[in-house]
Scaffold this motif. Sequence first.
Motif, PDB file in Angstrom:
ATOM      1  N   LEU A  49       0.876  -1.325   0.290  1.00 46.24           N
ATOM      2  CA  LEU A  49       0.214   0.308  -0.207  1.00 46.24           C
ATOM      3  C   LEU A  49       0.707   1.239   0.309  1.00 46.24           C
ATOM      4  CD1 LEU A  49      -3.074   0.816   0.855  1.00 46.24           C
ATOM      5  CD2 LEU A  49      -2.862   1.850   2.521  1.00 46.24           C
ATOM      6  N   VAL A  50       0.674   1.954  -1.335  1.00 47.39           N
ATOM      7  CA  VAL A  50       1.629   2.908  -1.169  1.00 47.39           C
ATOM      8  C   VAL A  50       0.440   4.759  -0.999  1.00 47.39           C
ATOM      9  CG1 VAL A  50       2.617   4.891  -2.754  1.00 47.39           C
ATOM     10  CG2 VAL A  50       2.773   1.983  -2.553  1.00 47.39           C
ATOM     11  N   ILE A  51       0.611   5.041   0.269  1.00 47.93           N
ATOM     12  CA  ILE A  51       0.065   6.834   0.592  1.00 47.93           C
ATOM     13  C   ILE A  51       0.589   7.973   0.341  1.00 47.93           C
ATOM     14  CG2 ILE A  51      -1.812   7.616   1.854  1.00 47.93           C
ATOM     15  CD1 ILE A  51      -3.124   5.164   3.097  1.00 47.93           C
ATOM     16  N   PRO A  52       0.888   8.892  -0.948  1.00 51.81           N
ATOM     17  CA  PRO A  52       2.269   9.764  -1.500  1.00 51.81           C
ATOM     18  C   PRO A  52       1.593  10.437  -0.101  1.00 51.81           C
ATOM     19  CG  PRO A  52       1.368   9.241  -3.353  1.00 51.81           C
ATOM     20  CD  PRO A  52       0.131   8.117  -2.285  1.00 51.81           C
ATOM     21  N   ARG A  53       0.793  11.378   0.430  1.00 51.49           N
ATOM     22  CA  ARG A  53       0.295  12.771   1.520  1.00 51.49           C
ATOM     23  C   ARG A  53       1.088  12.159   2.821  1.00 51.49           C
ATOM     24  NH1 ARG A  53      -2.072  16.885   1.908  1.00 51.49           N
ATOM     25  NH2 ARG A  53      -3.332  17.482   0.004  1.00 51.49           N
ATOM     26  N   LEU A  54       0.724  10.268   2.846  1.00 47.92           N
ATOM     27  CA  LEU A  54       0.889   9.859   4.162  1.00 47.92           C
ATOM     28  C   LEU A  54       2.620   9.601   4.246  1.00 47.92           C
ATOM     29  CD1 LEU A  54      -1.755   8.398   5.320  1.00 47.92           C
ATOM     30  CD2 LEU A  54      -1.470  10.492   5.759  1.00 47.92           C
ATOM     31  N   HIS A  55       3.195   9.667   3.470  1.00 43.37           N
ATOM     32  CA  HIS A  55       5.053   9.078   2.947  1.00 43.37           C
ATOM     33  C   HIS A  55       4.597   7.281   3.742  1.00 43.37           C
ATOM     34  CE1 HIS A  55       5.670  13.521   2.192  1.00 43.37           C
ATOM     35  NE2 HIS A  55       5.680  13.958   2.915  1.00 43.37           N
ATOM     36  N   LEU A  56       3.538   6.824   2.473  1.00 43.67           N
ATOM     37  CA  LEU A  56       3.241   5.252   3.495  1.00 43.67           C
ATOM     38  C   LEU A  56       3.358   4.445   2.559  1.00 43.67           C
ATOM     39  CD1 LEU A  56       2.625   3.972   5.795  1.00 43.67           C
ATOM     40  CD2 LEU A  56       0.126   3.611   5.106  1.00 43.67           C
ATOM     41  N   ARG A  57       4.691   3.686   2.590  1.00 43.30           N
ATOM     42  CA  ARG A  57       4.407   2.218   1.977  1.00 43.30           C
ATOM     43  C   ARG A  57       4.693   1.315   2.836  1.00 43.30           C
ATOM     44  NH1 ARG A  57       5.953   1.687  -3.504  1.00 43.30           N
ATOM     45  NH2 ARG A  57       7.539   0.064  -4.123  1.00 43.30           N
ATOM     46  N   VAL A  58       3.860  -0.128   3.077  1.00 45.68           N
ATOM     47  CA  VAL A  58       3.609  -0.654   3.954  1.00 45.68           C
ATOM     48  C   VAL A  58       3.041  -1.452   3.172  1.00 45.68           C
ATOM     49  CG1 VAL A  58       1.654   0.142   4.296  1.00 45.68           C
ATOM     50  CG2 VAL A  58       2.973  -0.981   6.045  1.00 45.68           C
ATOM     51  N   PRO A  59       3.682  -2.816   3.944  1.00 42.95           N
ATOM     52  CA  PRO A  59       3.002  -4.251   2.846  1.00 42.95           C
ATOM     53  C   PRO A  59       1.649  -4.471   3.413  1.00 42.95           C
ATOM     54  CG  PRO A  59       4.674  -4.705   4.392  1.00 42.95           C
ATOM     55  CD  PRO A  59       4.093  -3.590   4.773  1.00 42.95           C
ATOM     56  N   ILE A  60       0.298  -5.420   2.480  1.00 45.45           N
ATOM     57  CA  ILE A  60      -0.717  -5.931   2.787  1.00 45.45           C
ATOM     58  C   ILE A  60      -0.569  -7.432   3.207  1.00 45.45           C
ATOM     59  CG2 ILE A  60      -2.761  -6.260   2.142  1.00 45.45           C
ATOM     60  CD1 ILE A  60      -2.263  -3.203   0.271  1.00 45.45           C
ATOM     61  N   ALA A  61      -1.354  -7.419   4.328  1.00 46.89           N
ATOM     62  CA  ALA A  61      -1.524  -9.330   4.284  1.00 46.89           C
ATOM     63  C   ALA A  61      -2.587  -9.614   4.059  1.00 46.89           C
ATOM     64  CB  ALA A  61      -0.445  -9.643   5.243  1.00 46.89           C
ATOM     65  N   GLU A  62      -3.209 -10.953   4.289  1.00 44.54           N
ATOM     66  CA  GLU A  62      -4.443 -11.270   4.625  1.00 44.54           C
ATOM     67  C   GLU A  62      -4.560 -11.851   5.728  1.00 44.54           C
ATOM     68  OE1 GLU A  62      -7.604 -12.543   2.965  1.00 44.54           O
ATOM     69  OE2 GLU A  62      -6.529 -11.816   2.199  1.00 44.54           O
ATOM     70  N   GLY A  63      -5.636 -10.998   5.971  1.00 43.10           N
ATOM     71  CA  GLY A  63      -6.384 -10.746   7.392  1.00 43.10           C
ATOM     72  C   GLY A  63      -6.063  -9.977   8.425  1.00 43.10           C
ATOM     73  N   VAL A  64      -6.722  -9.407   9.639  1.00 44.31           N
ATOM     74  CA  VAL A  64      -6.473  -8.781  10.191  1.00 44.31           C
ATOM     75  C   VAL A  64      -6.730  -8.689  11.532  1.00 44.31           C
ATOM     76  CG1 VAL A  64      -8.182  -7.202   8.844  1.00 44.31           C
ATOM     77  CG2 VAL A  64      -9.413  -8.737  10.471  1.00 44.31           C
ATOM     78  N   SER A  65      -5.704 -10.540  11.998  1.00 40.36           N
ATOM     79  CA  SER A  65      -5.089 -11.163  12.938  1.00 40.36           C
ATOM     80  C   SER A  65      -4.504  -9.674  13.509  1.00 40.36           C
ATOM     81  CB  SER A  65      -4.256 -12.196  12.590  1.00 40.36           C
ATOM     82  OG  SER A  65      -3.690 -12.102  14.144  1.00 40.36           O
TER      83      SER A  65
END
Length: 260
Positions: A117-133
């Motif tokens: 997941l990339v959100i330019p305004r937040l300078h965020l680059r983070v993995p997306i994983a399956e599930g919300v555990s």
Amino acid sequence: MRVPVVQQHRRRRRALRRRVLWTGGEVLVTAGVVLLLLVVQQLWWTNREARRGAERQVQALERQWGASTSASPATPGARDGGSPAADSTASGGSSPRRTTTTGNTLTPRPSQAYAILVIPRLHLRVPIAEGVSKRNVLDKGYVGHYPGTQQPGQEGNFALAGHRNTHGEPFRYLPRLRLKDTVQVETGTAVYTYTVDKILPRTSAADSGVIRPIPRSLVKPSYGYRTPGHYITLTTCTPEFTSRYRMAVWGTLTSTRPRA
């Protein structure tokens, strides 16, 4: 001149009182230090460790996708979900783990990191994983995909959750997003760009309508959509340092391009 006589038992009482006060002070100081260490551990250490782990996971995914592209640069019909090998991902390290596919639907394994997941305004680059555990996904600093919601680029609602405080807190600054900001989802084969067009500042933590295929709040029906489309939903706790309410940011798919 008479010299006052201090009874022995009075001396013992005073000594006992001093000892109790001293011991009580030591207990309070010790408790304060322990609480301070717990706060530091929650607010600093968990963030530090989760962010470092998330960064390593992003790098592992990028290396894997790069290796896959160089190994088969001209694979016919390569698209999201078209080939199990194209979107196999790393989970908790650089070793690849395969996903399964059904038709054109990507099906990651539980807790498997498979997109970025990339959100330019937040300078965020983070993995997306399956599930919300919490233990296997969110507390690692990842963003979690709600099981049962759609995958990137599919018609329906690609719904995600992330911590706002502690454990990497990827969504801490989610309230800074504004209408027309972009949110990108990178997979091994494509980059999907969504444009933020609706924001729900606060709703009940049990408001399941925000992650339905046509996302719409059940608590505040004026927030959401009325027609089918290709949506993304970002959810997190609000206000900060509580889990009493949820906020949701929605976007609509505006472009899709093959991953370079």
